[in-house]
Design a protein around this motif. Structure first.
Motif, mmCIF file in Angstrom:
data_model
loop_
_atom_site.group_PDB
_atom_site.id
_atom_site.type_symbol
_atom_site.label_atom_id
_atom_site.label_comp_id
_atom_site.label_asym_id
_atom_site.label_seq_id
_atom_site.Cartn_x
_atom_site.Cartn_y
_atom_site.Cartn_z
ATOM 1 N N VAL A 1 -14.645 5.436 9.542
ATOM 2 C CA VAL A 1 -15.332 6.680 9.181
ATOM 3 C C VAL A 1 -16.401 6.966 10.234
ATOM 4 C CG1 VAL A 1 -17.106 5.607 7.710
ATOM 5 C CG2 VAL A 1 -16.391 7.949 7.241
ATOM 6 N N ALA A 2 -16.699 8.220 10.420
ATOM 7 C CA ALA A 2 -17.847 8.647 11.227
ATOM 8 C C ALA A 2 -18.845 9.235 10.238
ATOM 9 C CB ALA A 2 -17.434 9.680 12.267
ATOM 10 N N ALA A 3 -20.042 8.663 10.196
ATOM 11 C CA ALA A 3 -21.024 9.066 9.189
ATOM 12 C C ALA A 3 -22.427 9.057 9.782
ATOM 13 C CB ALA A 3 -20.963 8.121 7.994
ATOM 14 N N THR A 4 -23.339 9.722 9.100
ATOM 15 C CA THR A 4 -24.746 9.687 9.463
ATOM 16 C C THR A 4 -25.495 9.046 8.312
ATOM 17 O OG1 THR A 4 -24.508 11.679 10.802
ATOM 18 C CG2 THR A 4 -26.744 11.068 10.167
ATOM 19 N N CYS A 5 -26.260 7.995 8.620
ATOM 20 C CA CYS A 5 -26.985 7.239 7.599
ATOM 21 C C CYS A 5 -28.456 7.638 7.598
ATOM 22 C CB CYS A 5 -26.849 5.745 7.868
ATOM 23 S SG CYS A 5 -27.677 4.739 6.610
ATOM 24 N N TYR A 6 -29.009 7.789 6.415
ATOM 25 C CA TYR A 6 -30.411 8.178 6.256
ATOM 26 C C TYR A 6 -31.256 7.080 5.616
ATOM 27 C CZ TYR A 6 -29.041 12.820 7.612
ATOM 28 O OH TYR A 6 -28.574 13.886 8.346
ATOM 29 N N CYS A 7 -30.731 5.861 5.517
ATOM 30 C CA CYS A 7 -31.478 4.801 4.834
ATOM 31 C C CYS A 7 -32.776 4.474 5.584
ATOM 32 C CB CYS A 7 -30.617 3.560 4.642
ATOM 33 S SG CYS A 7 -30.423 2.527 6.102
ATOM 34 N N HIS A 8 -33.728 3.943 4.846
ATOM 35 C CA HIS A 8 -35.022 3.583 5.436
ATOM 36 C C HIS A 8 -34.873 2.560 6.552
ATOM 37 C CE1 HIS A 8 -37.318 5.969 2.635
ATOM 38 N NE2 HIS A 8 -36.830 5.323 1.590
ATOM 39 N N SER A 9 -33.945 1.603 6.410
ATOM 40 C CA SER A 9 -33.759 0.570 7.435
ATOM 41 C C SER A 9 -33.286 1.174 8.755
ATOM 42 C CB SER A 9 -32.758 -0.486 6.960
ATOM 43 O OG SER A 9 -33.271 -1.192 5.867
ATOM 44 N N TYR B 1 -23.290 7.147 13.165
ATOM 45 C CA TYR B 1 -22.504 5.960 13.497
ATOM 46 C C TYR B 1 -21.016 6.274 13.441
ATOM 47 C CZ TYR B 1 -26.558 2.981 12.384
ATOM 48 O OH TYR B 1 -27.780 2.372 12.354
ATOM 49 N N VAL B 2 -20.248 5.465 14.165
ATOM 50 C CA VAL B 2 -18.794 5.443 14.044
ATOM 51 C C VAL B 2 -18.449 4.013 13.635
ATOM 52 C CG1 VAL B 2 -16.605 5.660 15.257
ATOM 53 C CG2 VAL B 2 -18.479 7.249 15.771
ATOM 54 N N LEU B 3 -17.897 3.852 12.435
ATOM 55 C CA LEU B 3 -17.547 2.526 11.930
ATOM 56 C C LEU B 3 -16.146 2.159 12.385
ATOM 57 C CD1 LEU B 3 -19.839 3.597 10.005
ATOM 58 C CD2 LEU B 3 -18.905 2.041 8.321
ATOM 59 N N MET B 4 -16.035 0.984 13.033
ATOM 60 C CA MET B 4 -14.773 0.501 13.568
ATOM 61 C C MET B 4 -14.459 -0.882 13.008
ATOM 62 S SD MET B 4 -13.569 2.835 15.655
ATOM 63 C CE MET B 4 -12.234 1.867 16.377
ATOM 64 N N ARG B 5 -13.176 -1.134 12.806
ATOM 65 C CA ARG B 5 -12.745 -2.474 12.411
ATOM 66 C C ARG B 5 -13.098 -3.445 13.533
ATOM 67 N NH1 ARG B 5 -6.528 -1.919 10.511
ATOM 68 N NH2 ARG B 5 -6.547 -3.930 11.565
ATOM 69 N N LYS B 6 -13.598 -4.631 13.179
ATOM 70 C CA LYS B 6 -13.952 -5.637 14.191
ATOM 71 C C LYS B 6 -12.757 -6.097 15.007
ATOM 72 C CE LYS B 6 -18.023 -7.624 11.959
ATOM 73 N NZ LYS B 6 -18.555 -8.849 11.317
ATOM 74 N N ASP B 7 -11.558 -6.064 14.417
ATOM 75 C CA ASP B 7 -10.383 -6.498 15.164
ATOM 76 C C ASP B 7 -9.872 -5.427 16.128
ATOM 77 O OD1 ASP B 7 -9.330 -4.781 13.231
ATOM 78 O OD2 ASP B 7 -7.679 -6.112 12.684
ATOM 79 N N ARG B 8 -10.569 -4.318 16.205
ATOM 80 C CA ARG B 8 -10.198 -3.242 17.127
ATOM 81 C C ARG B 8 -11.283 -2.994 18.167
ATOM 82 N NH1 ARG B 8 -7.000 1.140 13.372
ATOM 83 N NH2 ARG B 8 -5.231 -0.211 12.973
ATOM 84 N N LEU B 9 -12.057 -4.036 18.441
ATOM 85 C CA LEU B 9 -13.157 -3.946 19.412
ATOM 86 C C LEU B 9 -12.956 -4.974 20.514
ATOM 87 C CD1 LEU B 9 -16.033 -4.004 16.807
ATOM 88 C CD2 LEU B 9 -15.179 -1.991 17.983
ATOM 89 N N THR B 10 -13.261 -4.570 21.731
ATOM 90 C CA THR B 10 -13.220 -5.490 22.863
ATOM 91 C C THR B 10 -14.428 -5.223 23.744
ATOM 92 O OG1 THR B 10 -10.796 -5.403 22.855
ATOM 93 C CG2 THR B 10 -11.853 -6.304 24.828
ATOM 94 N N TRP B 11 -15.244 -6.248 23.966
ATOM 95 C CA TRP B 11 -16.352 -6.103 24.915
ATOM 96 C C TRP B 11 -15.740 -6.118 26.315
ATOM 97 C CZ3 TRP B 11 -20.772 -4.541 23.093
ATOM 98 C CH2 TRP B 11 -21.125 -4.854 21.776
#
Length: 183
Positions: A29-37, A63-73
Protein backbone atom coordinates in the motif's frame (compact mmCIF):
# COMPACT_ATOMS: atom_id res chain seq x y z
CA UNK A 1 -0.67 -5.62 -17.90
CA UNK A 2 -1.36 -6.65 -14.28
CA UNK A 3 1.56 -9.09 -14.37
CA UNK A 4 3.91 -6.35 -15.66
CA UNK A 5 2.88 -4.17 -12.72
CA UNK A 6 3.60 -7.06 -10.34
CA UNK A 7 7.21 -7.30 -11.55
CA UNK A 8 7.86 -3.57 -11.72
CA UNK A 9 11.19 -2.41 -10.33
CA UNK A 10 11.59 0.91 -8.54
CA UNK A 11 14.67 2.36 -6.95
CA UNK A 12 14.71 4.34 -3.72
CA UNK A 13 17.80 6.30 -2.70
CA UNK A 14 19.11 8.78 -0.22
CA UNK A 15 19.34 12.34 -1.47
CA UNK A 16 23.02 12.07 -2.53
CA UNK A 17 22.51 8.65 -4.18
CA UNK A 18 25.07 6.71 -2.11
CA UNK A 19 22.39 4.46 -0.56
CA UNK A 20 20.10 2.70 -3.04
CA UNK A 21 17.38 0.13 -2.56
CA UNK A 22 15.53 -1.81 -5.27
CA UNK A 23 11.80 -2.36 -4.74
CA UNK A 24 10.33 -5.18 -6.84
CA UNK A 25 6.65 -5.72 -7.52
CA UNK A 26 3.50 -4.01 -6.45
CA UNK A 27 3.59 -2.21 -3.08
CA UNK A 28 1.41 -3.51 -0.27
CA UNK A 29 0.00 0.00 0.00
CA UNK A 30 1.02 3.62 -0.45
CA UNK A 31 -0.22 5.62 2.54
CA UNK A 32 0.39 8.77 4.54
CA UNK A 33 0.73 8.31 8.30
CA UNK A 34 -0.20 11.01 10.81
CA UNK A 35 0.78 9.24 14.04
CA UNK A 36 2.66 11.18 16.71
CA UNK A 37 5.71 8.89 16.38
CA UNK A 38 6.12 9.56 12.65
CA UNK A 39 5.73 13.29 13.24
CA UNK A 40 8.24 13.30 16.11
CA UNK A 41 10.85 11.22 14.26
CA UNK A 42 10.39 13.15 11.01
CA UNK A 43 10.81 16.54 12.69
CA UNK A 44 13.95 15.26 14.41
CA UNK A 45 15.41 14.07 11.11
CA UNK A 46 14.54 17.33 9.38
CA UNK A 47 16.61 19.20 12.01
CA UNK A 48 19.78 17.39 10.87
CA UNK A 49 22.14 19.37 8.61
CA UNK A 50 21.06 19.14 4.96
CA UNK A 51 18.31 16.62 5.68
CA UNK A 52 15.29 16.53 3.36
CA UNK A 53 11.78 17.08 4.68
CA UNK A 54 9.74 13.94 5.35
CA UNK A 55 6.73 15.38 7.20
CA UNK A 56 4.26 17.41 5.16
CA UNK A 57 2.84 20.74 6.29
CA UNK A 58 -0.33 18.82 7.26
CA UNK A 59 1.66 16.56 9.65
CA UNK A 60 1.58 13.51 7.37
CA UNK A 61 4.50 11.27 6.44
CA UNK A 62 4.06 9.49 3.10
CA UNK A 63 5.28 5.88 2.84
CA UNK A 64 5.28 3.03 0.35
CA UNK A 65 4.99 -0.30 2.17
CA UNK A 66 6.90 -3.15 0.51
CA UNK A 67 7.25 -6.82 1.33
CA UNK A 68 10.71 -7.48 2.84
CA UNK A 69 11.27 -10.34 0.39
CA UNK A 70 10.96 -7.86 -2.48
CA UNK A 71 13.77 -5.55 -1.36
CA UNK A 72 17.42 -5.55 -2.36
CA UNK A 73 20.03 -3.12 -1.05
CA UNK A 74 21.97 -2.14 -4.17
CA UNK A 75 24.50 0.12 -2.49
CA UNK A 76 25.37 1.91 0.71
CA UNK A 77 23.54 -0.20 3.29
CA UNK A 78 26.67 0.17 5.43
CA UNK A 79 26.00 3.93 5.46
CA UNK A 80 22.68 3.57 7.27
CA UNK A 81 22.16 4.37 10.91
CA UNK A 82 19.30 3.00 12.96
CA UNK A 83 17.11 5.34 14.96
CA UNK A 84 14.53 4.27 17.55
CA UNK A 85 12.38 6.74 19.46
CA UNK A 86 12.84 4.53 22.54
CA UNK A 87 15.55 1.88 23.09
CA UNK A 88 12.99 -0.93 23.35
CA UNK A 89 10.83 0.22 20.44
CA UNK A 90 10.08 -2.45 17.81
CA UNK A 91 10.11 0.31 15.20
CA UNK A 92 13.40 1.46 13.75
CA UNK A 93 14.06 4.06 11.11
CA UNK A 94 17.02 3.99 8.72
CA UNK A 95 18.86 7.26 8.03
CA UNK A 96 21.71 7.62 5.53
CA UNK A 97 24.75 9.12 7.31
CA UNK A 98 26.15 10.49 4.06
CA UNK A 99 23.37 13.09 3.60
CA UNK A 100 21.06 12.68 6.64
CA UNK A 101 18.26 11.29 4.46
CA UNK A 102 15.64 9.17 6.21
CA UNK A 103 15.23 6.16 3.89
CA UNK A 104 12.81 3.71 5.52
CA UNK A 105 11.00 2.55 8.62
CA UNK A 106 10.78 -1.03 9.81
CA UNK A 107 8.47 -2.62 12.32
CA UNK A 108 11.03 -5.29 13.23
CA UNK A 109 8.41 -7.94 13.99
CA UNK A 110 6.68 -7.33 10.68
CA UNK A 111 7.09 -8.58 7.14
CA UNK A 112 7.21 -5.18 5.42
CA UNK A 113 9.47 -2.14 5.11
CA UNK A 114 7.93 1.33 4.85
CA UNK A 115 10.03 3.37 2.42
CA UNK A 116 9.72 7.15 2.73
CA UNK A 117 7.91 8.14 -0.49
CA UNK A 118 10.25 11.07 -1.06
CA UNK A 119 13.12 8.59 -1.55
CA UNK A 120 11.47 7.22 -4.70
CA UNK A 121 11.75 9.32 -7.88
CA UNK A 122 8.50 11.16 -8.53
CA UNK A 123 7.94 9.44 -11.90
CA UNK A 124 8.08 6.01 -10.16
CA UNK A 125 6.34 6.93 -6.90
CA UNK A 126 2.90 5.43 -6.33
CA UNK A 127 0.26 7.93 -5.25
CA UNK A 128 -1.04 7.66 -1.70
CA UNK A 129 -4.14 5.47 -1.52
CA UNK A 130 -5.16 6.40 2.02
CA UNK A 131 -4.29 8.48 5.06
CA UNK A 132 -4.01 6.65 8.37
CA UNK A 133 -4.08 7.64 12.04
CA UNK A 134 -5.45 11.04 11.04
CA UNK A 135 -6.68 11.64 14.58
CA UNK A 136 -3.07 12.51 15.48
CA UNK A 137 -2.74 15.24 12.84
CA UNK A 138 -1.96 18.75 14.10
CA UNK A 139 -4.86 20.86 15.30
CA UNK A 140 -6.65 22.95 12.67
CA UNK A 141 -5.48 20.71 9.82
CA UNK A 142 -8.36 19.87 7.51
CA UNK A 143 -7.73 16.97 5.17
CA UNK A 144 -9.30 16.70 1.73
CA UNK A 145 -11.57 13.76 0.93
CA UNK A 146 -9.71 12.81 -2.28
CA UNK A 147 -8.61 9.53 -0.68
CA UNK A 148 -9.90 7.77 2.46
CA UNK A 149 -8.93 9.30 5.82
CA UNK A 150 -8.81 6.73 8.63
CA UNK A 151 -8.47 7.54 12.33
CA UNK A 152 -6.81 4.14 12.92
CA UNK A 153 -5.27 1.56 10.60
CA UNK A 154 -8.25 0.53 8.47
CA UNK A 155 -9.53 -2.92 7.68
CA UNK A 156 -8.34 -2.41 4.10
CA UNK A 157 -4.84 -1.54 5.35
CA UNK A 158 -4.74 -4.54 7.69
CA UNK A 159 -6.14 -6.86 4.97
CA UNK A 160 -3.34 -5.83 2.61
CA UNK A 161 -0.72 -6.52 5.28
CA UNK A 162 -2.29 -9.93 6.01
CA UNK A 163 -2.54 -11.00 2.37
CA UNK A 164 1.11 -9.98 1.79
CA UNK A 165 2.15 -12.03 4.83
CA UNK A 166 0.19 -15.04 3.59
CA UNK A 167 1.87 -14.71 0.17
CA UNK A 168 5.23 -14.71 1.98
CA UNK A 169 4.40 -17.97 3.77
CA UNK A 170 4.01 -16.17 7.12
CA UNK A 171 7.71 -15.23 7.10
CA UNK A 172 9.19 -11.95 8.32
CA UNK A 173 12.73 -11.82 6.90
CA UNK A 174 15.19 -9.67 8.83
CA UNK A 175 16.54 -6.46 7.34
CA UNK A 176 20.28 -6.40 7.96
CA UNK A 177 21.34 -3.00 6.79
CA UNK A 178 22.69 -0.85 9.58
CA UNK A 179 25.41 -0.40 12.13
CA UNK A 180 22.82 -0.28 14.91
CA UNK A 181 23.60 3.32 15.74
CA UNK A 182 20.88 5.36 17.44
CA UNK A 183 20.77 9.16 17.28
Amino acid sequence: MAEANQMRHRTASCQCGAVTLELTGKPIVAATCYCHSCQRAGRGFEALPGAPAVVGSDGGTPYVLMRKDRLTWLSGSDRLDEHRLNPDSPTRRFVARCCNSPVALEFTKGHWLSVYSGRIPEAERPAAEMRTIVGDRPENVELPDDIPNYRTPSGKFMWRLLTAWIAMGFRAPPIEATKGYAR
